[in-house]
Design a protein around this motif. Structure first.
Motif, PDB file in Angstrom:
ATOM      1  N   VAL A  32       1.929  -2.642  -5.076  1.00 31.31           N
ATOM      2  CA  VAL A  32       1.492  -1.930  -3.905  1.00 31.31           C
ATOM      3  C   VAL A  32      -0.302  -2.076  -3.880  1.00 31.31           C
ATOM      4  CG1 VAL A  32       0.928   0.515  -3.099  1.00 31.31           C
ATOM      5  CG2 VAL A  32       2.998  -0.309  -3.967  1.00 31.31           C
ATOM      6  N   LEU A  33      -0.869  -2.012  -5.149  1.00 29.22           N
ATOM      7  CA  LEU A  33      -2.239  -2.360  -5.123  1.00 29.22           C
ATOM      8  C   LEU A  33      -2.430  -3.532  -4.498  1.00 29.22           C
ATOM      9  CD1 LEU A  33      -5.001  -1.226  -5.889  1.00 29.22           C
ATOM     10  CD2 LEU A  33      -4.648  -2.511  -8.179  1.00 29.22           C
ATOM     11  N   ARG A  34      -1.686  -4.723  -4.779  1.00 30.18           N
ATOM     12  CA  ARG A  34      -2.154  -5.899  -4.439  1.00 30.18           C
ATOM     13  C   ARG A  34      -1.945  -5.987  -2.791  1.00 30.18           C
ATOM     14  NH1 ARG A  34      -1.680 -11.657  -5.788  1.00 30.18           N
ATOM     15  NH2 ARG A  34      -1.439 -10.973  -7.992  1.00 30.18           N
ATOM     16  N   SER A  35      -0.936  -5.287  -2.267  1.00 30.91           N
ATOM     17  CA  SER A  35      -0.722  -5.534  -1.019  1.00 30.91           C
ATOM     18  C   SER A  35      -1.770  -4.670  -0.082  1.00 30.91           C
ATOM     19  CB  SER A  35       0.792  -4.775  -0.675  1.00 30.91           C
ATOM     20  OG  SER A  35       1.855  -5.440  -1.201  1.00 30.91           O
ATOM     21  N   VAL A  36      -2.145  -3.608  -0.616  1.00 28.88           N
ATOM     22  CA  VAL A  36      -3.088  -2.856  -0.088  1.00 28.88           C
ATOM     23  C   VAL A  36      -4.400  -3.705  -0.042  1.00 28.88           C
ATOM     24  CG1 VAL A  36      -4.622  -0.708   0.014  1.00 28.88           C
ATOM     25  CG2 VAL A  36      -2.196  -0.473  -0.339  1.00 28.88           C
TER      26      VAL A  36
END
Length: 202
Positions: free
Chosen positions: A91-95
């Motif tokens: 999720v962090l990578r995506s955001v």
């Protein structure tokens, strides 16, 4: 007045506002802020100048409204990604990746246009909202040791925003390397000797 009529009128007003905002922003990006006048905005939008004054007092207020609309859309998109199911790291990578792409698409503002948005308070307001979103992602990642915990979370938040801000100088296709570099700076430091402990021999 029936509710349906109210909604129709509001939809029309919103469409007019957005047409004015889009026209002003296109002119400012193409010709620079100094070259934009209310008359030119009216011509570009196909709307009478007197009508524009019913919505906006001047060119700067139009540009501030356009920027705020973009910020709201981007934050809505990023928030939805942050709340999506998935492990924290993904999720962090995506955001962060999505934020870098947004910055890359936006590109660098000219100095006059940037100063106009700064005066309107849009620059600071958008940064604060992005910071809060990143903080909500980073705090649990730090607590679970997925992100380095040797620095204050607020420092990590600013690091992410400033590092990915360099995407304004890149194409959307060129942000992957910047994202990987940013993520590398967030990873926990390996257990062992500190870099200052290392020595070289001749």
């Amino acid at each position: 007045m029936p509710k349906l009529w109210d909604e129709t009128v509001e939809s029309h007003r919103r469409a007019v506002r957005e047409a004015i905002e889009d026209a002003a922003w296109s002119l400012a990006e193409e010709h620079g802020l100094r070259a934009v006048t209310m008359a030119k905005v009216a011509t570009a939008a196909g709307i009478a100048r007197a009508t524009i004054y019913k919505y906006f007092a001047d060119v700067e207020s139009i540009l501030a409204a356009w920027h705020e609309r973009q910020i709201d859309a981007h934050l809505e998109h990023l928030t939805a990604m942050a709340e999506a199911a998935g492990d924290r790291e993904s999720v962090l990578r995506s955001v962060l990746g999505a934020y870098a792409e947004i910055v890359a698409r936006r590109g660098p503002h000219g100095p006059e246009l940037a100063a106009s948005l700064h005066r309107a308070g849009e620059h600071q307001g958008s940064e604060a909202q992005v910071d809060e979103l990143l903080r909500r992602l980073l705090v649990p990642a730090v607590d679970s040791h997925q992100v380095r915990n040797d620095m204050d979370v607020d420092v990590l938040v600013r690091y992410c925003r400033h590092a990915l801000g360099a995407a304004s100088e890149l194409s959307v296709d060129g942000v992957d390397g910047l994202l990987e570099l940013t993520l590398a700076g967030l990873r926990p430091r390996p257990v062992g000797r500190e870099p200052s402990d290392e020595t070289t021999t001749s």
